[in-house]
Design a protein around this motif. Sequence first.
Motif, PDB file in Angstrom:
ATOM      1  N   UNK A   1       0.795  -1.225   0.000  1.00 35.53           N
ATOM      2  CA  UNK A   1       0.000   0.000   0.000  1.00 35.53           C
ATOM      3  C   UNK A   1       0.831   1.281   0.000  1.00 35.53           C
ATOM      4  N   UNK A   2       2.058   1.198   0.506  1.00 30.42           N
ATOM      5  CA  UNK A   2       2.926   2.382   0.589  1.00 30.42           C
ATOM      6  C   UNK A   2       4.330   2.038   0.082  1.00 30.42           C
TER       7      UNK A   2
ATOM      8  N   UNK B   1       9.400   2.573   3.845  1.00 29.70           N
ATOM      9  CA  UNK B   1       8.661   1.309   3.912  1.00 29.70           C
ATOM     10  C   UNK B   1       9.445   0.204   3.196  1.00 29.70           C
ATOM     11  N   UNK B   2      10.122   0.572   2.115  1.00 32.50           N
ATOM     12  CA  UNK B   2      10.961  -0.394   1.395  1.00 32.50           C
ATOM     13  C   UNK B   2      12.136  -0.809   2.275  1.00 32.50           C
ATOM     14  N   UNK B   3      12.790   0.162   2.905  1.00 36.21           N
ATOM     15  CA  UNK B   3      13.898  -0.152   3.808  1.00 36.21           C
ATOM     16  C   UNK B   3      13.416  -1.037   4.956  1.00 36.21           C
TER      17      UNK B   3
ATOM     18  N   UNK C   1      10.114   2.926  11.987  1.00 38.33           N
ATOM     19  CA  UNK C   1       8.660   2.898  12.180  1.00 38.33           C
ATOM     20  C   UNK C   1       8.186   3.951  13.175  1.00 38.33           C
ATOM     21  N   UNK C   2       8.962   4.190  14.217  1.00 40.00           N
ATOM     22  CA  UNK C   2       8.592   5.252  15.160  1.00 40.00           C
ATOM     23  C   UNK C   2       8.667   6.607  14.462  1.00 40.00           C
ATOM     24  N   UNK C   3       9.660   6.782  13.615  1.00 38.59           N
ATOM     25  CA  UNK C   3       9.755   8.024  12.834  1.00 38.59           C
ATOM     26  C   UNK C   3       8.540   8.169  11.909  1.00 38.59           C
TER      27      UNK C   3
END
Length: 140
Positions: free
Chosen positions: A69-70, A75-77, A130-132
């Motif tokens: 979806x993103x 998200x790839x990393x 993910x927190x970022x």
Amino acid sequence: MKTIFLIHIFTTVFMTGLCWFVQIVHYPLFRAIDTDVFPKYERKNAITGIITVPVMTIELITGLILIYNYPKNLYILNIVLLAMIWLSTMIFQVPIHLKLMNEGSSKLITKVIRTNWIRTLSWTARSIILIYLLWTLIVF
């Protein structure tokens, strides 16, 4: 999609904390167990999969949904690091643990500790990413 994202963050942060515990406390304690009784201990230690396998599976599924979806850089990393964790688990951790079920070996214990740094650092990097991403969603 918010729920998927939150589940993904939760599972990742949970596994990050668990992996640091394993890396700093659990695996080093392997050295305190006599090599002659270690295989019996390791067979009992396999019960930890009851926790790790479901959480890692949920983390993988939600990560794949997110990348679908993103398809953006972070998200790839995130998914590349997740793939590294799974590969490290299958290539290093699982085979070493299987060997330790048959043979108590300080050499194998050292190897399991050293190779687990791949997963520890990858989960840590993923938690930061993910927190970022969560912070950018909240602030912007």
